[in-house]
Scaffold this motif. Sequence first.
Motif, PDB file in Angstrom:
ATOM      1  N   ARG A  95       0.805  -1.217   0.000  1.00  0.00           N
ATOM      2  CA  ARG A  95       0.000   0.000   0.000  1.00  0.00           C
ATOM      3  C   ARG A  95       0.844   1.274   0.000  1.00  0.00           C
TER       4      ARG A  95
ATOM      5  N   PHE B 113      -5.415  -1.187  -3.603  1.00  0.00           N
ATOM      6  CA  PHE B 113      -6.339  -1.455  -2.497  1.00  0.00           C
ATOM      7  C   PHE B 113      -6.911  -2.849  -2.665  1.00  0.00           C
TER       8      PHE B 113
ATOM      9  N   ASP C 202     -10.403  -4.791  -2.400  1.00  0.00           N
ATOM     10  CA  ASP C 202     -11.840  -4.531  -2.328  1.00  0.00           C
ATOM     11  C   ASP C 202     -12.522  -5.372  -1.264  1.00  0.00           C
TER      12      ASP C 202
ATOM     13  N   GLN D 212     -11.327  -3.326   2.028  1.00  0.00           N
ATOM     14  CA  GLN D 212     -11.656  -1.908   2.125  1.00  0.00           C
ATOM     15  C   GLN D 212     -12.978  -1.549   1.454  1.00  0.00           C
TER      16      GLN D 212
ATOM     17  N   ALA E 194     -16.283  -0.134   3.458  1.00  0.00           N
ATOM     18  CA  ALA E 194     -16.925   1.144   3.155  1.00  0.00           C
ATOM     19  C   ALA E 194     -18.425   0.986   2.938  1.00  0.00           C
TER      20      ALA E 194
ATOM     21  N   GLY F 184     -11.845  -5.671   8.063  1.00  0.00           N
ATOM     22  CA  GLY F 184     -11.895  -4.420   7.310  1.00  0.00           C
ATOM     23  C   GLY F 184     -13.039  -3.535   7.779  1.00  0.00           C
TER      24      GLY F 184
ATOM     25  N   LEU G 157     -12.773   0.151   9.916  1.00  0.00           N
ATOM     26  CA  LEU G 157     -13.339   1.383   9.378  1.00  0.00           C
ATOM     27  C   LEU G 157     -14.402   1.953  10.319  1.00  0.00           C
TER      28      LEU G 157
ATOM     29  N   ASP H 221      -6.854   4.522   3.923  1.00  0.00           N
ATOM     30  CA  ASP H 221      -8.152   4.052   4.412  1.00  0.00           C
ATOM     31  C   ASP H 221      -9.141   5.198   4.542  1.00  0.00           C
TER      32      ASP H 221
ATOM     33  N   PHE I  68     -11.720   5.518   1.885  1.00  0.00           N
ATOM     34  CA  PHE I  68     -12.918   4.675   1.982  1.00  0.00           C
ATOM     35  C   PHE I  68     -13.887   5.204   3.041  1.00  0.00           C
TER      36      PHE I  68
END
Length: 603
Positions: free
Chosen positions: A264, A270, A272, A275, A279, A343, A347, A513, A516
């Motif tokens: 990263r 990224f 999916d 992340q 999201a 993930g 977040l 991050d 996202f």
Amino acid sequence: MLSRFRLTLQRCVHTREKGKPLMLNPRTNKGMAFTLLERQMLGLQGLLPPKIETQDIQALRFHKNMAKMSDPLQKYIYLMGIQERNEKLFYRVLQDDIERLLPVVYTPTVGLACTQYGHIFRRPKGLFISISDRGHIRSVVNNWPENDVKAVVVTDGERILGLGDLGVYGMGIPVGKLCLYTACAGIHPHKCLPVCIDVGTDNTSLLKDPFYMGLYQKRDRSPAYDDLIDEFMEAITDRYGQNTLIQFEDFGNHNAFRFLRKYREKYCTFNDDIQGTAAVALAGLLAAQKATGKPIAEHKVLFLGAGEVLQGGDRVPKWGCFPPLSTPQPPSPPHNPPQAALGIANLIVMAMVENGVPVEDARRRIWMYDKHGLVRQGREEKVDSNQEPFAHPAPDSIPHSFEEAVTLLKPSAIIGVAGAGRLFTPSVLQKMAAINDRPIIFALSNPTAKAECTAEEAYTLTEGRCLFASGSPFDVVTLPDGRSFKAGQGNNAYIFPGVALAVILSSVRHISDRVFLEAAKALSEQLSPPDLAQGRLYPPLSHIREVSVCIAVRVMEFLYANGMAFHYPEPPEKEPYVRSKVWTSQYDSFVPDVYQWPRNAPS
């Protein structure tokens, strides 16, 4: 006078191809939509029926034919066949009816197509790189005919949806993802490259399948595998530039996080599954705030599926603590949890911290339940390093089932990412309804057969009070009292196309991050009060092109404001700039406007 000339809105492009090769190229083929002058000047006269059709008529023919089909796999074959023959028409029909066709080109039908990939194979799409290509991957990449690739989606086929190791059959996933890059966000299809890395497969059925198209060998887990991925990343950026977006998709659980950490800060990349899923799930929770009035910082979240990393032959979870269902189903391997659960959890923590909650307090509001039970400090089974932030001191009594965990912890939201079928049992759903006025229930595992519960079960057993989202689509649910609910589909397609569009247009070198987090907030803001009244936590998929543009604008504003964008000069007005870059499925003209003017026009 020029005002008397018949002007055309079609963009005129130059082509060296003529005659049949022009028609056989899906990028230039227009079928019977070639005009009379195009037919005359490009050597097509007589090669097509005399009728000149509009794209509207061609799209109508497609939709009428599709309506006659009931088998999902046949729909997939027919739809992808259009892509192989007429690219512009393919994206036109996809955009026309994205809500109906997205489940065909993507989840859940794409999973079925991947399992049958060698049996339905027509024409290769994308780039196949095998472990045998080590040492000369750059030469393989050089074989791809496009010189201006901006986005790559790559898989090694080890963890395809909830279906496990499909090896080279996993190519259907990058192909499908990049179709959505274009259909949902208008990213030019010629700038997209699907890639499948073939290092073998541990799927014994495929190794016995005469139609399997990959290497007939067990999956290579030696250091040569890492060397191959390193060489691939270098080859892509050497040819297409350091800003080339590389999206990792459906890699094995034990590789997904470490590749994200490894690459990263070095590449524009990224994952999916980690992340993007995070999201879209966070966006659902943010949207739920509008219905509950309860800020995200006050939620307590319990995950089913906690990010356990499975190695070797340890593929079957020991979910024996769950009561049997009315229709018993064998347990299935939990292919989704590691990337999705952790993930999403991370977040959510980021969102809580942004709302003033200390990071340790935010983590304490998130619990996880895996195949060994509640993730907690000091338990006998090992807690993976990625899980440690969410391994809390054991509660007063240790729950012996997920239902007991719900009773003990009293979560306001349960999020299922176990990929192991109907584990949100009726009693679990009823307990959530007893604990909360508006329980939040996310059954995010794909495909549909792996979902933790159905929309009907969730709405019925909570008396229509739940806020429900699923990974796969469900039909409208009508309760006995006449109320109807349309479940929100927590589809990553809401997130990754818009993020990719912003990243490409901004020439980003590394993807934080926080990108996202901004995308999740932008998505939740697209939900209207009428949508929420229908039970939706996401806007209708029919609006996804507009949603993607809004996300791209929001993310671009964030990237420039935080010094993460390297495209200069900075566009002063982001929205018009983004819209000006969106690719269109309208047919191009191959004849300059001058040839379209009436012959009797004045000079």
